[in-house]
Design a protein around this motif. Structure first.
Motif, PDB file in Angstrom:
ATOM      1  N   ARG A 117      33.916  37.641  38.867  1.00  0.00           N
ATOM      2  CA  ARG A 117      34.048  39.087  38.628  1.00  0.00           C
ATOM      3  C   ARG A 117      33.329  39.564  37.377  1.00  0.00           C
ATOM      4  N   GLY A 118      32.720  38.628  36.635  1.00  0.00           N
ATOM      5  CA  GLY A 118      32.018  39.027  35.419  1.00  0.00           C
ATOM      6  C   GLY A 118      32.976  39.145  34.239  1.00  0.00           C
ATOM      7  N   GLY A 161      32.314  44.918  36.204  1.00  0.00           N
ATOM      8  CA  GLY A 161      31.283  44.186  36.943  1.00  0.00           C
ATOM      9  C   GLY A 161      30.122  43.744  36.078  1.00  0.00           C
ATOM     10  N   VAL A 162      30.241  43.915  34.750  1.00  0.00           N
ATOM     11  CA  VAL A 162      29.161  43.514  33.838  1.00  0.00           C
ATOM     12  C   VAL A 162      29.060  41.993  33.822  1.00  0.00           C
ATOM     13  N   LYS A 163      27.849  41.477  33.963  1.00  0.00           N
ATOM     14  CA  LYS A 163      27.659  40.021  33.913  1.00  0.00           C
ATOM     15  C   LYS A 163      27.122  39.589  32.550  1.00  0.00           C
ATOM     16  N   ASP A 164      26.499  40.520  31.825  1.00  0.00           N
ATOM     17  CA  ASP A 164      25.933  40.170  30.521  1.00  0.00           C
ATOM     18  C   ASP A 164      27.059  40.162  29.489  1.00  0.00           C
ATOM     19  N   THR A 197      33.873  33.816  36.470  1.00  0.00           N
ATOM     20  CA  THR A 197      32.647  33.448  37.195  1.00  0.00           C
ATOM     21  C   THR A 197      32.359  34.403  38.345  1.00  0.00           C
ATOM     22  N   LYS A 230      28.862  32.635  26.803  1.00  0.00           N
ATOM     23  CA  LYS A 230      30.112  32.873  27.530  1.00  0.00           C
ATOM     24  C   LYS A 230      31.332  32.592  26.659  1.00  0.00           C
ATOM     25  N   TYR A 239      35.472  35.703  30.404  1.00  0.00           N
ATOM     26  CA  TYR A 239      34.419  35.702  31.423  1.00  0.00           C
ATOM     27  C   TYR A 239      34.954  35.062  32.691  1.00  0.00           C
TER      28      TYR A 239
END
Length: 619
Positions: free
Chosen positions: A222-223, A279-282, A220, A334, A218
């Motif tokens: 760029r996902g 670009g996924v944050k989940d 911070t 995370k 992960y």
């Protein structure tokens, strides 16, 4: 120094010029140091930027001197000899951890490779984890290159250990390469041998794209950064991709390689290893072992994934400050992305509040996870005593999975099953007696014993998992002067005479201190905890009994004495009846307090009682 090609301009590398390999070995046999020499020789890291254990990125890895996360890096190399002399070969190297708790990292790395360097310390020889990793590589049909490292050490005995390795791998002693990760001796010959013996990856460039996710981290900014090994077809930036397990589609914002820092490229072809940013944050959307394909005209069949890791040890993690619970939840999400073997679910404790029940692969894994949560997310945590999963069949025939002593069914139980492990221990022959004595004391059952050489013995035992998660490894090391090495794997379950020991304060059970132990060890656990809590819990206005109980039977007791106020200080002689009256009044007050009072265990006492493991009881 070799001139580094500009990969960013290359569309795809010809699979015939690719060699994917990993380095596997026991702890501290020099994997990361050998990787450093390879980085230097291939010229991907400038001399001024070079540092020891370059691929160990985490502070905790550098402090402890161990690898926790497998790291991949792309290296260009022009062999000086052999069939590919003068031809540029692209090497994808994965540096893996050595500790038994991180075997899952190794198994995923092996899936992305066609070959493996089996590294053995020339001063220590084959250790338990060397064998475990070798068998993993053989199961995956990898080409194995046996290598003796640290030949520059004064205590090195390469001839003797080359004989040992050849006997296990099935090659000639002369085929075992000899290198020094520290001085760089023999590393060039090793790189040439890699190019010659490891097969090139096989894949269909015209087929629909299929890429296996073997790791993810992960970032911070760029996902989710997903590490992939392309098997068929190709992945290109700005194309729509689909995760086959969830069916979700994303745009590939960036595709690139690690050499050893991330570099964006115009795509990845068959056999190549690199990274993908969508670009996924989940963090739950990028699952290790999933297959990535194209959103349009994608593949129908996913690649075979990895066996899900089974947690071996469970422990509760609770924030000291209750308001940190949402922060802990996000932190675990995370960390799960970075560590696919971490398992957790919410739970509450009367004593400790809201927290999570976490499953780990072993004690080191648990320690590292807690350390990372505290460092990387600024959390203060309490962890409860570790325990394993028991299967309990109650008197009425109902079955219960017990991962926490508070889930232990009330009343009589018909049968209790505990997990067992197959344990391989390699020790010098003079320590066989003390090692066998230790295993017997932990309810071990001997399954076999082999002499690897005149001075080294392999012992095979079946042991209850619950007995080895506390101080078994430390006791083994201290009894064998540090020479023993051990590896274990799951081996099912067995019936055992286990009981739940509750710790009672003022007659009330404190769930955080309960434990599931063998009936023979229950008395010792009860005595240890009552003595410890007597010292840790502050004195009250009245006497407090600290008891250990199995069901309704008390097996140990200590008393925390009451604080006494000198009520006679103002009496300076006179009638004794006045003094008696004051003392009786005080006694009545304490009795009333005791009947309505509750003992609040301070947070510091929980931290001290739960973090103090059995190290004090070591022999």
């Amino acid at each position: 120094m070799i001139e580094i090609p500009n990969f960013a301009e290359t569309t795809f590398t010809d699979p015939a010029r690719i060699r994917n390999f990993c380095i596997i070995a026991h702890i501290d046999h020099g994997k990361s140091t050998l990787a450093d020499r390879m980085l230097q020789l291939t010229g991907v890291v400038e001399e001024r930027l070079m540092r020891a254990q370059y691929l160990d990125r985490m502070d905790i890895e550098r402090e402890r001197g161990i690898t926790i996360k497998a790291q991949n890096v792309r290296l260009p190399w022009v062999p000086r000899s052999g069939a590919h002399e003068g031809e540029e070969i692209v090497l994808h190297m994965i540096d893996t951890p050595g500790h038994v708790d991180f075997t899952y990292e190794v198994s995923r790395a092996l899936e992305a490779c066609e070959g493996a360097i089996l590294l053995v310390d020339a001063a220590q020889g084959i250790e338990a984890q060397t064998l475990a990793n070798l068998y993993l590589a053989m199961e995956n049909d990898l080409e194995i290159i046996p290598v003796l490292n640290k030949i520059d050490l004064p205590a090195a005995d390469p001839d003797r250990f080359a004989e040992e390795i050849s006997h296990i791998v099935g090659c000639e002693p002369g085929d075992v390469l000899r290198v020094s990760g520290k001085t760089g001796a023999g590393v060039e010959e090793l790189l040439d041998k890699l190019c010659e013996t490891i097969p090139a990856p096989v894949g269909d460039p015209e087929a629909p794209p299929r890429a296996m996710i073997f790791d993810s981290v992960y970032d911070t900014y760029r996902g989710v950064v997903t590490y992939v090994r392309v098997v068929d077809g190709s992945l290109k930036p700005r194309e729509k991709v689909k995760m086959m397990s969830t069916g979700t589609t994303y745009e590939a914002l960036e595709v690139g390689i690690i050499s050893p820092e991330p570099k964006a490229t115009s795509g990845l072809g068959p056999g190549e290893v690199g990274y993908l940013i969508t670009g996924v944050k989940d963090v739950r959307q990028s699952k290790v072992g999933d297959t990535v394909t194209a959103a349009r005209n994608g593949a129908d069949e996913p690649l075979p994934g990895y066996a899900e890791p089974n947690p071996m040890v469970f422990s509760g993690l609770y924030p000291i400050d209750g308001s940190d619970y949402p922060v802990l939840r996000d932190a675990l999400d995370k960390l799960r992305l970075n560590d696919a073997s971490l398992d957790y679910e919410p739970e509450t404790s009367v004593a400790l509040g809201f927290g999570f029940r976490c499953g780990f692969l072993g004690l080191l894994h648990m320690e590292i996870t807690r350390d990372r949560l505290e460092r990387e997310f600024n959390l203060d945590l309490i962890s409860t005593a570790p325990n394993v999963v028991y299967r309990v069949i109650a008197e009425d025939g109902s079955e219960h999975q017990v991962t926490n002593p508070s889930y232990w069914p009330e009343g009589k139980n018909r049968e209790v099953y505990e997990p067992i492990v197959k344990c391989t221990i390699i020790v010098p022959s003079e320590f066989v007696g003390t090692t066998m004595e230790l295993c017997q004391s932990k309810r071990g059952e001997m399954k076999g014993m082999d002499y690897l050489s005149e001075t080294r013995v392999e012992l095979r035992y079946v042991l209850p998992m619950g007995e080895i998660i506390f101080d078994f490894f430390d006791s083994l090391k201290s009894r064998t002067k540090g020479y023993a090495s051990m590896d274990y794997e799951e081996a099912g379950e067995q019936i055992a005479d286990l009981v739940k020991v509750d710790i009672l304060l003022q007659g009330e059970a404190v769930d955080a201190f309960s434990a599931i132990v063998h009936r023979d060890h229950a008395q010792a656990y009860g005595n240890k905890m009552t003595v410890k809590l007597k010292e840790l819990i502050p004195r009250q206005q009245y006497e407090v009994p600290v008891q250990a109980a199995i069901g309704s039977k008390i097996i140990a007791r200590e008393n925390i004495r009451a604080i006494r106020k000198d009520v006679l200080s103002k009496c300076y002689g006179g009638d004794i009846s006045r003094k008696r009256k004051l003392l009786e009044k005080q006694k009545e007050g304490k009795k009333r307090m005791k009947s309505i009072g509750r003992v609040d265990v301070p947070q510091e006492a929980f931290v001290a009682a739960l973090s103090a493991d059995s190290s004090a009881d070591k022999k």
